[in-house]
Design an enzyme around this catalytic site. Structure first.
Site, PDB file in Angstrom:
ATOM      1  CB  SER A 113      52.701  11.611 -19.064  1.00 51.32           C
ATOM      2  OG  SER A 113      53.472  12.324 -18.147  1.00 51.32           O
ATOM      3  CG  HIS A 114      56.220  13.670 -20.712  1.00 56.29           C
ATOM      4  ND1 HIS A 114      55.886  12.576 -19.944  1.00 56.29           N
ATOM      5  CD2 HIS A 114      57.206  13.274 -21.520  1.00 56.29           C
ATOM      6  CE1 HIS A 114      56.658  11.564 -20.270  1.00 56.29           C
ATOM      7  NE2 HIS A 114      57.466  11.941 -21.226  1.00 56.29           N
ATOM      8  CG  ASP A 277      53.282  15.979 -16.395  1.00 59.82           C
ATOM      9  OD1 ASP A 277      52.630  16.276 -15.370  1.00 59.82           O
ATOM     10  OD2 ASP A 277      53.464  14.806 -16.774  1.00 59.82           O
ATOM     11  CG  ASP A 279      49.989  12.876 -16.162  1.00 62.13           C
ATOM     12  OD1 ASP A 279      50.989  13.567 -16.436  1.00 62.13           O
ATOM     13  OD2 ASP A 279      50.078  11.737 -15.667  1.00 62.13           O
ATOM     14  CG  ASP A 281      52.656  12.487 -13.401  1.00 64.23           C
ATOM     15  OD1 ASP A 281      52.981  13.331 -14.260  1.00 64.23           O
ATOM     16  OD2 ASP A 281      52.633  11.257 -13.631  1.00 64.23           O
ATOM     17  NE  ARG A 282      57.211  13.375 -16.481  1.00 68.27           N
ATOM     18  CZ  ARG A 282      58.088  12.969 -17.378  1.00 68.27           C
ATOM     19  NH1 ARG A 282      58.842  13.855 -17.994  1.00 68.27           N
ATOM     20  NH2 ARG A 282      58.198  11.698 -17.684  1.00 68.27           N
ATOM     21  CE  LYS A 376      55.950  11.204 -12.938  1.00 68.56           C
ATOM     22  NZ  LYS A 376      56.580  10.051 -13.554  1.00 68.56           N
TER      23      LYS A 376
HETATM   24  C1  G1P Z   1      59.867   8.558 -18.307  1.00 70.59           C
HETATM   25  C2  G1P Z   1      60.777   8.932 -17.170  1.00 70.59           C
HETATM   26  C3  G1P Z   1      60.422   8.133 -15.936  1.00 70.59           C
HETATM   27  C4  G1P Z   1      58.945   8.338 -15.598  1.00 70.59           C
HETATM   28  C5  G1P Z   1      58.094   8.022 -16.814  1.00 70.59           C
HETATM   29  C6  G1P Z   1      56.629   8.328 -16.570  1.00 70.59           C
HETATM   30  O1  G1P Z   1      60.032   7.202 -18.610  1.00 70.59           O
HETATM   31  O2  G1P Z   1      62.131   8.746 -17.493  1.00 70.59           O
HETATM   32  O3  G1P Z   1      61.245   8.520 -14.865  1.00 70.59           O
HETATM   33  O4  G1P Z   1      58.557   7.525 -14.531  1.00 70.59           O
HETATM   34  O5  G1P Z   1      58.537   8.788 -17.928  1.00 70.59           O
HETATM   35  O6  G1P Z   1      56.411   9.667 -16.305  1.00 70.59           O
HETATM   36  P1  G1P Z   1      60.969   6.683 -19.810  1.00 70.59           P
HETATM   37  O7  G1P Z   1      60.528   7.387 -21.060  1.00 70.59           O
HETATM   38  O8  G1P Z   1      62.373   7.089 -19.442  1.00 70.59           O
HETATM   39  O9  G1P Z   1      60.769   5.196 -19.818  1.00 70.59           O
HETATM   40 ZN    ZN Z   2      52.953  12.903 -16.210  1.00 70.47          ZN
END
Ligand code: G1P
Ligand code: ZN
Length: 543
Positions: A113-114, A277, A279, A281-282, A376
């Protein structure tokens, strides 16, 4: 078919977190590490032989190597067909859309992801089920249990697949189709939104910047925004996916998406700004010199949903994660529809969406989505906003301010303390919890504690229980402080502190969130001893 059965031994801690298994690339590169986890996924599935699996990732370093291994293992384990994004690329929402469209058995997403990418960055793998959504806890727990007793995996010995060429090929007895990563997703977006009115908006000279952050959404945004909707070339910035995201954090927030933020807060700022982000989804939504908090964005999408063709008949309900602000609840109340408060992580929305209980879902962490798929969806949120802007012909800021005037404003902020010593963070949470027996009724300044708990959730559909989902302190005036440890980090611990207070008085809506929340921020430290335990005198990221 030359199936090999390879002996192996378990790796400790192959435990999926908030969103799949995420570790440093160096950990994934250890012999058998990826294979063990993939076999553990397969071992937790039933009746998949001969069926279709979707495979793709966010294009980060190790994506293609992992896909070659996964294909050989999927074939050895008896999958009938694999749909793979060209170059190994598929955004997370695209995987979800493709699983649903082609009625696939499931999907494997390669992404962290990010989190940063590259040889020294992070990698991740996540399994999605046939509704297109992340595997629920029952399955992720089964995967973990398999990973802790695994003693062999199956793989075939064969040449690598050419991931560049669209079309059909085989791996052993398994059919492999290399698909256009963007086409199915773009077609879905065209069904949901009024592309004609968005096109007209761009024709009228509307200006926008979309920051793909050198991650997966570059090709998606270029096709949809510039080619289909006629936004001028250059609307999409950082649009070429790179294996290390150009060295940045592909996280669409005010700190990491600084290229976009500089433009949107500079002179001659465009009217609309957005980013996605790693991947895809954000999403982050910006107006001219104006930031829309993700919690407000969810509430605004809900309040304006009937302007969108796909949601013109109204919403069944709204779901938000527990730490997300209560702004959407006010909209649900006004619309007289149900709303749900779930633990953090998209996997908790799947059942509600499948059961038709909700249409929109969102998280404070820049995640918004709907029943169009089961993840998302960053670009979807951007198109939703564009469709609202086209319909209302007002600025982002005006739309947000009118929303606050109507529903009240939930001042909201998240303070992250990253890279904290793990033991210290756990101690903080334990000690905080131990104060909970005395806290209710206690007064801090003008605020009196109404309740406090370690959030647990009973899924309204399958009645499964998820415990230890974050410490909540709620005050009689509706303010909340929430403390959670991140489940997606790969180094030390990240403490997230979520702060919220509701203000009806329109005369106070212009305040800066950090100013409006200043006393709650102090209180959060006073109650939990954040500085004392973490050694930090301020958060590393404020959103
Ligand atoms: C974080 C975000 C959460 C999201 C997840 C995946 O998780 O807070 O809302 O679903 O990334 O993108 P966290 O690091 O808080 O467990
Ligand atoms: Zn992501």
């Amino acid at each position: 078919m030359n199936i090999q059965t390879i002996s192996t031994t378990p790796f400790k801690r192959q435990k999926p977190g908030t969103s799949g298994l995420r570790k440093k690339v160096s950990i994934f590169k250890q012999p058998h590490y990826l294979e063990n986890f993939v076999q553990s996924i397969v071992d937790s599935l039933e009746n998949f032989k001969g069926k279709t699996i979707v495979i793709g990732g966010d294009g980060r370093y190790y994506n293609q190597i992992a896909i070659q291994t996964i294909l050989k293992m999927a074939a050895a384990n008896g999958f009938g067909q694999a749909l793979v994004g060209q170059k190994g690329r598929l955004s997370t929402p695209a995987v979800s859309a493709i699983i649903r469209k082609y009625h696939a058995f499931g999907g494997i997403i390669l992404s962290a992801s990010h989190n940063p990418g590259g040889p020294d960055g992070d990698f991740g793998i996540k399994y999605n089920i046939s509704n297109g959504g992340p595997a629920p806890e029952k399955i992720t727990e089964a995967i973990y249990a398999s990973s802790q007793k695994i003693n062999e995996y199956h793989i075939i010995e064969t040449a690598d697949v050419d991931l560049e060429q669209l079309g059909e090929t085989v791996v052993g007895d398994m059919k492999v189709e290399i698909i256009d990563p963007v086409a199915d997703y773009a077609a879905l977006m065209e069904q949901l939104f009024d592309f004609e009115s968005i096109k007209a908006l761009f024709q009228s000279g509307f200006t926008m910047r979309f920051d793909a952050m050198h991650a997966i959404t570059g090709p998606y945004a270029t096709l949809i925004l510039e080619e289909k909707l006629g936004a001028p070339q250059g609307t999409v910035m950082n649009g070429i996916p790179l294996i290390d995201f150009g060295g940045g954090h592909p996280d669409p927030n005010l700190v990491s998406a600084h290229d976009l933020v500089d433009i949107m807060f500079g002179d001659n700022a465009p009217q609309f700004g957005a980013a996605s982000d790693g991947d895809g989804d954000r999403n982050m939504i910006l107006g001219q010199r104006f930031f829309v908090t993700p919690s407000d964005s969810l509430a605004i999408l809900a309040a304006n949903a009937t302007l969108i063709p796909a949601y013109k008949d109204g919403l069944a309900g709204i779901a938000r994660s527990m730490p997300t602000s209560e702004a959407a609840d006010h909209v649900a109340d006004a619309l007289d529809i149900d709303y749900y408060e779930t633990p953090t992580g998209w996997k908790f929305f799947g059942h509600l969406l499948d059961a038709g209980k909700v249409t929109l879902c969102g998280e404070e962490s820049f995640g918004t989505g709907s029943n169009h798929l089961r993840e998302k969806d960053g670009l979807w949120a951007v198109l939703f906003w564009l469709n609202i802007l086209a319909a209302r012909q007002q600025s982002v800021e005006t739309i947000v301010r009118e929303h606050w005037a109507k529903f009240g404003r939930n001042f909201y902020s998240r303070h992250d303390y990253e890279g904290v010593n793990k033991e210290a963070a756990e101690l903080l949470m334990e000690n905080l919890y131990s104060t909970f027996s005395d806290l209710p009724g206690k007064q801090f300044g003008s605020r009196i504690v109404e309740y406090c708990d370690d959030f647990s959730y009973i899924d309204p559909v399958d009645h499964s229980i998820s415990q230890n989902q974050g410490m909540r302190i709620g005050f009689q005036d509706g303010s909340r402080i929430i403390y959670r440890l991140s489940g997606t980090g790969t180094e030390g611990a990240t403490l997230r502190v979520y702060l919220e207070y509701y203000e009806e008085d329109i005369a106070k809506h212009h305040l800066d969130a950090q100013d409006a929340l200043a006393d709650l921020i102090k209180l959060a430290d006073e109650i939990a001893g954040i500085k004392k335990y973490t050694g930090y005198d301020k958060p590393s990221v404020i959103t």
